[in-house]
Design an enzyme around this catalytic site. Structure first.
Site, mmCIF file in Angstrom:
data_model
loop_
_atom_site.group_PDB
_atom_site.id
_atom_site.type_symbol
_atom_site.label_atom_id
_atom_site.label_comp_id
_atom_site.label_asym_id
_atom_site.label_seq_id
_atom_site.Cartn_x
_atom_site.Cartn_y
_atom_site.Cartn_z
ATOM 1 N N LYS A 1 137.401 -17.462 83.447
ATOM 2 C CA LYS A 1 138.396 -17.720 84.495
ATOM 3 C C LYS A 1 138.680 -19.215 84.565
ATOM 4 C CE LYS A 1 135.599 -14.636 86.605
ATOM 5 N NZ LYS A 1 134.909 -13.737 87.509
ATOM 6 N N LYS B 1 135.340 -19.656 74.745
ATOM 7 C CA LYS B 1 134.773 -18.548 75.538
ATOM 8 C C LYS B 1 135.785 -18.083 76.578
ATOM 9 C CE LYS B 1 132.205 -18.660 79.318
ATOM 10 N NZ LYS B 1 131.173 -18.924 80.317
ATOM 11 N N LYS C 1 129.963 -29.868 85.482
ATOM 12 C CA LYS C 1 130.821 -30.423 86.532
ATOM 13 C C LYS C 1 130.582 -31.926 86.656
ATOM 14 C CE LYS C 1 132.898 -27.980 90.288
ATOM 15 N NZ LYS C 1 132.837 -27.332 91.555
HETATM 16 P P1 TYM Z 1 130.098 -14.252 86.160
HETATM 17 O O1 TYM Z 1 130.729 -13.693 87.369
HETATM 18 O O2 TYM Z 1 130.586 -15.562 85.638
HETATM 19 O O3 TYM Z 1 130.223 -13.223 84.962
HETATM 20 C C1 TYM Z 1 129.824 -11.853 85.084
HETATM 21 C C2 TYM Z 1 129.247 -11.374 83.773
HETATM 22 O O4 TYM Z 1 130.220 -11.477 82.717
HETATM 23 C C3 TYM Z 1 129.656 -12.160 81.604
HETATM 24 N N1 TYM Z 1 130.706 -12.917 80.891
HETATM 25 C C4 TYM Z 1 130.902 -12.884 79.560
HETATM 26 N N2 TYM Z 1 130.266 -12.209 78.590
HETATM 27 C C5 TYM Z 1 130.717 -12.394 77.317
HETATM 28 N N3 TYM Z 1 131.789 -13.187 76.991
HETATM 29 C C6 TYM Z 1 132.454 -13.874 77.951
HETATM 30 N N4 TYM Z 1 133.503 -14.613 77.619
HETATM 31 C C7 TYM Z 1 132.017 -13.741 79.308
HETATM 32 N N5 TYM Z 1 132.430 -14.262 80.500
HETATM 33 C C8 TYM Z 1 131.615 -13.749 81.463
HETATM 34 C C9 TYM Z 1 128.625 -13.100 82.223
HETATM 35 O O5 TYM Z 1 127.657 -13.494 81.290
HETATM 36 C C10 TYM Z 1 128.057 -12.242 83.330
HETATM 37 O O6 TYM Z 1 127.033 -11.393 82.857
HETATM 38 N N6 TYM Z 1 125.826 -16.179 87.911
HETATM 39 C C11 TYM Z 1 126.468 -14.936 87.514
HETATM 40 C C12 TYM Z 1 126.497 -13.907 88.647
HETATM 41 C C13 TYM Z 1 125.148 -13.588 89.170
HETATM 42 C C14 TYM Z 1 124.115 -12.850 88.513
HETATM 43 C C15 TYM Z 1 123.025 -12.800 89.436
HETATM 44 C C16 TYM Z 1 124.020 -12.243 87.257
HETATM 45 C C17 TYM Z 1 124.668 -13.944 90.395
HETATM 46 N N7 TYM Z 1 123.391 -13.472 90.558
HETATM 47 C C18 TYM Z 1 121.820 -12.142 89.091
HETATM 48 C C19 TYM Z 1 122.810 -11.598 86.932
HETATM 49 C C20 TYM Z 1 121.738 -11.546 87.840
HETATM 50 C C21 TYM Z 1 127.888 -15.263 87.093
HETATM 51 O O7 TYM Z 1 128.451 -16.258 87.474
HETATM 52 O O8 TYM Z 1 128.516 -14.304 86.348
#
Ligand code: TYM
Length: 322
Positions: free
Chosen positions: A193, A190, A111
């Protein structure tokens, strides 16, 4: 094995979320001693700043996870903000989190590099994530590759707390599946969203078919043999294909003389069929929102009990509970 993972309700869930993470949540719920999965609405607050939108997306996230196969009697499903113990634990970790470590984290760094001003919530995002993980004594964190760095930060914070105050936290480990660690979007980057290149899990079949037909491909002539593993369309096809289908398609790529349209049609057929069961289940759940709210409330209660136990342990260790 004690499993935990979170997912942000910042938009509709997509294939990357499913193959990178959610599918593992579902598989692991049968193997784990404990499985905690939560909807990370406090993390989402760093980007979604409309009350109704955030509340709606949180409910949608619960419906999606349940429809995809999360079983509330096997795994504990809850909303992050329903467990306030985690926010308290976050503060304890915050007091020992080096600025330099957080400055290197990509969500904030990207960002800043794009000239967008970041707020404190985005900067401290990995610390809240560390609290999420450590609050449940979890050792296994199923995530996609993009979260690997955050899990490393969590390990650093846990190690430094343990070193300073004595053994308090269990050391967690990321579980990242090689073949689905980074699911590409319709432009080959990748799937995310924020890149506006997603294929949503519960998209209308007709719309999905159209979106698949629009996946970017290279412009080499149809006659040229192509290496399948370098092609993001083939990677997407492989998510759904069985071994035989995958080998057959790979052979066609290597042989050449066929069009990408054929691959896209085969991909659309497989994907629509794959999500048909969850789509039906989601409709049933949508008709019974009270049942979903009850599942989330029961989940929050169970999660709170565990997080409270770990919070008290950490409070005693650092001297804020006498
Ligand atoms: P988030 O909401 O961005 O994504 C959720 C999960 O989806 C996976 N992911 C992907 N995997 C493979 N290819 C892709 N293109 C792709 N896009 C998303 C992400 O790796 C994730 O596992 N910070 C985290 C949420 C979170 C969290 C936690 C996760 C908050 N606290 C504690 C684990 C443990 C996040 O933004 O995920």
């Amino acid at each position: 094995m004690r499993v935990l993972s979170g997912i942000q309700p910042t938009g509709r869930f997509h294939w990357g979320n499913y193959f990178g993470a959610i599918r593992q949540y579902i598989d692991l719920q049968y193997e784990a001693e404990d499985a905690f999965y939560f909807i990370a609405n406090l993390h989402a607050l760093t980007t979604v700043r409309d009350r109704d939108e955030l509340a709606g997306l949180t409910m949608d996230a619960a419906l999606d996870l349940l429809a995809l196969g999360l079983e509330p009697d096997k795994a504990t499903l809850f909303v992050q903000s329903d467990v306030p113990e985690v926010s308290e634990l976050c503060w304890l970790l915050m007091t020992g989190a080096p600025l330099g470590l957080l400055e290197r984290c990509h969500a904030y760094k990207d960002k800043k590099a794009r000239g967008i001003s970041a707020d404190a919530g985005l900067f401290a995002y990995p610390v809240l994530m560390a609290a999420d993980i450590l609050a449940y004594d979890s050792d296994t964190i199923p995530v996609g590759e993009d979260q690997g760095q955050h899990i490393e930060v969590c390990r650093d914070l846990a190690a430094s707390f343990n070193h300073h105050y004595g053994e308090t936290f269990v050391m967690p480990k990321a579980k990242i599946i090689d073949t689905t660690a980074r699911v590409p979007g319709i432009d080959g980057e990748k799937m995310s969203k924020s890149y506006n290149n997603i294929l949503a899990l519960f998209e209308e079949p007709k719309v999905l078919r159209k979106q698949i037909m629009r996946i970017k491909t290279d412009s080499r002539p149809m006659e040229d043999p192509k290496e399948p593993d370098d092609d993001h369309l083939f990677q997407l096809y492989s998510l759904f294909a069985n071994d035989e289908q995958r080998e057959e398609m790979a052979a066609k790529y290597r042989h050449g003389g066929f069009g990408y349209g054929e691959v896209k049609k085969a991909l659309a057929d497989l994907a629509i069929d794959y999500f048909d069961g969850p789509r039906q289940k989601r409709l049933e759940l949508e008709a019974d929102p009270e049942r979903v709210r009850k599942i989330l409330a029961d989940g929050a209660k169970r999660a709170s009990e565990k997080a409270g136990e770990v919070l008290r342990r950490a409070q005693k260790a650092c001297g804020v509970k006498i």
